[in-house]
Design a protein around this motif. Structure first.
Motif, short mmCIF file in Angstrom:
data_model
loop_
_atom_site.label_atom_id
_atom_site.label_comp_id
_atom_site.label_asym_id
_atom_site.label_seq_id
_atom_site.Cartn_x
_atom_site.Cartn_y
_atom_site.Cartn_z
N ALA A 96 0.84 -1.21 0.00
CA ALA A 96 0.00 0.00 0.00
C ALA A 96 0.87 1.25 0.00
N CYS A 97 1.93 1.24 0.78
CA CYS A 97 2.85 2.38 0.81
C CYS A 97 3.53 2.56 -0.54
N GLU A 98 3.94 1.48 -1.15
CA GLU A 98 4.59 1.55 -2.45
C GLU A 98 3.65 2.01 -3.54
N LYS B 127 1.45 4.31 -3.44
CA LYS B 127 1.27 5.75 -3.43
C LYS B 127 2.38 6.39 -4.26
N SER B 128 2.02 7.36 -5.11
CA SER B 128 3.06 8.01 -5.91
C SER B 128 3.85 9.01 -5.09
N SER B 129 3.21 9.58 -4.09
CA SER B 129 3.93 10.49 -3.19
C SER B 129 3.17 10.57 -1.88
N PHE B 130 3.86 11.04 -0.89
CA PHE B 130 3.28 11.20 0.43
C PHE B 130 3.45 12.66 0.84
N LYS C 249 10.75 2.52 -1.86
CA LYS C 249 9.77 3.58 -1.62
C LYS C 249 9.49 3.83 -0.14
#
Length: 183
Positions: free
Chosen positions: A43-45, A47-50, A108
């Motif tokens: 799920a974290c990976e 995302k294109s950005s945080f 990521k």
């Protein structure tokens, strides 16, 4: 989850678990530890950005593993695991190591892996008698026994691990104590 449903010791979780949890019938080390954390990493990976972490920065992701996951890296540890550890402990450590490897392979996330030995606080009367044994063995240099970690130390170290971009990788009790002292 210390004792999964396959260990035959699941009812002991009500005593040894800080939360007093009792695992359900599908609560295996693989389901609770590996699958859950693999889903979190994915799920974290995905995302294109945080934006809340600075946009292009790797998101900090902390995982509480176990000191014993590092046994292959210390003198005598591999022998203890292969010859003395019960099957349930081998499965527990295998799940922890798979998560550690998955986190380390991601570009990521900034994986912070905490490897405490026995985690305790003053309310856990069942573990208080063994704390001096662990701490003495660690102080004497027994390579496969780490000093115990208070739950407050672990929590403070996790907070610091999220906040400090320089914290990454495996954190043993020494690093946890150092991180906790910074909060």
């Amino acid at each position: 989850l210390l004792f999964d449903v396959d260990s035959g010791l699941a009812n002991l979780n009500t005593i040894v678990s800080g939360s007093g949890s009792l695992p359900g019938e599908s609560s295996t080390y693989d389901a609770i530890t590996r699958q859950t954390m693999f889903n979190v990493v994915s799920a974290c990976e995905g995302k294109s950005s945080f934006p809340s972490f600075g946009g292009s920065k790797r998101v900090p992701l902390c995982f509480v593993s176990a000191a014993e996951a590092g046994w292959p890296e210390v003198s005598g540890g591999q022998f203890v695991e292969e010859k003395l550890a019960p099957t349930w402990l081998k499965k527990y450590l295998a799940a922890k190591r798979l998560v550690e490897d998955r986190m380390a392979s991601s570009s990521k996330i900034r994986g912070v892996i905490y490897r405490p030995s026995l985690i305790w606080d003053w309310s856990k009367l069942d573990v208080l008698p063994v704390i001096p044994v662990f701490n003495l063995a660690s102080a004497l240099g027994v390579p496969f026994v780490d000093k115990t970690v208070r739950v407050e130390t672990l929590a403070d170290a996790i907070v610091q691990g999220v906040e400090d971009d320089d914290v990454e990788g495996v954190q043993r009790y020494m690093q946890m104590e150092d991180l906790a002292s910074r909060t």
